[in-house]
Design an enzyme around this catalytic site. Sequence first.
Site: not given
Length: 216
Positions: A28-30
């Site tokens: 995932g990503n922030r």
Amino acid sequence: MSGALANRRVLVTAGPTYEDIDPVRFIGNRSSGKMGFAIAEAAAARGASVVLVAGPVSLATPAGVERVDVRSAAQMREAVLARLPVDVYISAAAVADYTPADTAEQKIKKGAGAMTLELVPTVDILAEVAAHGQRPHLVVGFAAETSDVGRNARGKLEAKGLDMIAANRVGVAGSGFESDDNALSVYWPGGARELGPGPKTRLAGELLDLVSLRLA
Ligand code: CTP
């Protein structure tokens, strides 16, 4: 409905995407989704009919907004394409650029040595929408940059065939991912505008005012 975007259909994406590795792990990503949700809310407040395609986030649906929840980049793409045609597309989601070549059906067990994960590129949804047969009148992208914000953002504006791009510098305090505040550099062919720093809710309104002007 009255307002600068009355009778306009606005499609917004927000949040991260999660790319599953196995039943318990993902890449995932922030991204908190706050900027995209604020944009959807600001568009609805200006009278638009708004669909918000949201990746996995824990945020309340803004009033008057139709929300579609998705998980992966592939699901986001499918949800977006199914909603065309619209007048305005605003791509605030932090879509994963790569996804695992395979998703394991069972939990991957730990081995003794190193492990290699094969990743394949996802489709660039924004570029696809900008080149679509049912292209929205206005296609707005975001660019998360850690350096050379203006040059990189203008490059994406041109490469993806966009009408406007909102760039934010990430990795600095008081803007970008988890923060409630942000600062945006907005570019379009022949113009630019600095928004903020300030609360994402205020910047969303100012961005929507620029969008309304470009539409008119
Ligand atoms: N985007 C998209 N689909 C993807 C990747 C990105 O629609 N598969 C959109 C994002 O929603 C954003 C814009 O493209 O509006 C820019 O994303 P960004 O990550 O900044 O740029 P990339 O094109 O992925 O380039 P790079 O990561 O190399 O900076």
